[in-house]
Design an enzyme around this catalytic site. Structure first.
Site, short mmCIF file in Angstrom:
data_model
loop_
_atom_site.label_atom_id
_atom_site.label_comp_id
_atom_site.label_asym_id
_atom_site.label_seq_id
_atom_site.Cartn_x
_atom_site.Cartn_y
_atom_site.Cartn_z
N LYS A 238 -25.60 29.61 -13.07
CA LYS A 238 -26.56 28.80 -13.82
C LYS A 238 -27.84 29.57 -14.15
CE LYS A 238 -24.57 24.63 -14.05
NZ LYS A 238 -24.46 23.78 -15.23
N ARG A 272 -17.16 23.69 -8.64
CA ARG A 272 -16.74 24.16 -9.97
C ARG A 272 -17.35 25.55 -10.19
NH1 ARG A 272 -18.61 24.07 -15.34
NH2 ARG A 272 -16.97 23.68 -16.89
#
Length: 290
Positions: A238, A272
């Site tokens: 991220k 994930r």
């Protein structure tokens, strides 16, 4: 709970759902599960363009399964900040052949990452056993389709839409607001006929959140794990790690696996990720000392 009206279509996907139910049971019993990310898009933030050819996509999916992924999450529309929307036909052309080919070669559970009800239906028919929706099934018809097929669903929180969500996210009490949002969406699912045991929640790291918001959500992860639903954690590569550590996307492996370990220690069991083998190693270590 009685089956939703129209659930006569359920047997079409019954074999695929059985494997997903085993995974949900595994998570509820305290064991971890890794979901491998397969973006068949030209513009995803991390791997855009790498797997938008059928052969490469299928090869990567099977590789992730071999590395330890028990679910493959296939997405045909990028949801990165500023992403451009794609048409229904384009998204279908991207994801359905990949799902069909993986289903032909492997029994790995396939999740479809989409907000379009038509894509959900086509993907389930092609062999997907889970729907992962960043819009938490708010599109017209999405709840009905998922109830009809009784597929497990993941409901994610986001503030705003991908085009504008990172411009100026605002919260008063971010944890409480996200908990309330996910609880309300889960209630809507149950009212529509989706079994409560088929619901997964995701606090939505990076979707309408500042760096400080994301770090606080990770710190308070246990507050989501105390809800009645398994929590899916999507922290892999991220931008928060880029902002915090000044690392490009390809340099965020250590931060991503470290964040997964932190989330595990706070109660999360569903992850994930892009880097499957490394995350599995990290989680095996966590489990060994728990």
């Amino acid at each position: 709970m009685s089956r939703a009206h129209g659930a006569q279509e359920l047997p079409f996907a019954e074999n695929k759902l059985e494997n997903m139910q085993q995974i949900l049971n595994k998570i509820r019993s305290g064991h971890w599960v890794v979901m491998g990310i397969l973006n068949v898009t030209p513009d995803s933030f991390s791997d855009g363009g790498q797997f938008n050819q059928l052969e490469n996509a299928v090869k990567h999916a099977l590789q992730m399964q071999k590395q330890g992924a028990e679910v493959i999450d296939i997405g045909g529309e990028s949801t990165r900040p500023g992403a451009i929307r794609v048409s229904l036909d384009e998204e279908l052309q991207r994801v359905i052949p990949v799902i069909e080919k993986i289903r032909e070669l492997s029994d790995v559970v396939i999740s479809i990452d989409t907000s379009k009800p038509e894509v959900m239906r086509a993907a389930i028919k092609a062999g997907a056993g889970m729907v992962n929706d960043v819009n938490a099934l708010q599109a017209k018809g999405a709840l009905e389709i998922c109830a009809n097929y009784q597929v497990p669903v993941c409901l994610m929180h986001k503030q705003g839409d991908p085009q504008t969500m990172q411009e100026n996210p605002q919260y008063v009490d971010i944890v409480d607001e996200i908990r309330q949002y996910l609880t309300v969406r889960a209630s809507s699912c149950v009212k529509a006929g989706i079994y409560s045991e088929n619901i997964i929640i995701d606090p939505g790291f990076g979707f309408g959140k500042t760096l400080e918001n994301n770090l606080y959500l990770l710190k308070e992860m246990q507050q989501f794990c105390t809800l009645d639903y398994p929590v899916l954690v999507g922290l892999s590569r991220k931008s928060m790690f880029g902002m915090l550590l000044d690392r490009d996307v390809e340099q965020r492996l250590v931060a991503s696996t470290s964040a997964a370990m932190i989330a595990y220690q706070k109660g999360a069991r569903f992850f994930r990720v892009h880097d499957v083998a490394e995350t599995c190693d990290a989680l095996k270590l966590c489990e060994a000392i728990t």
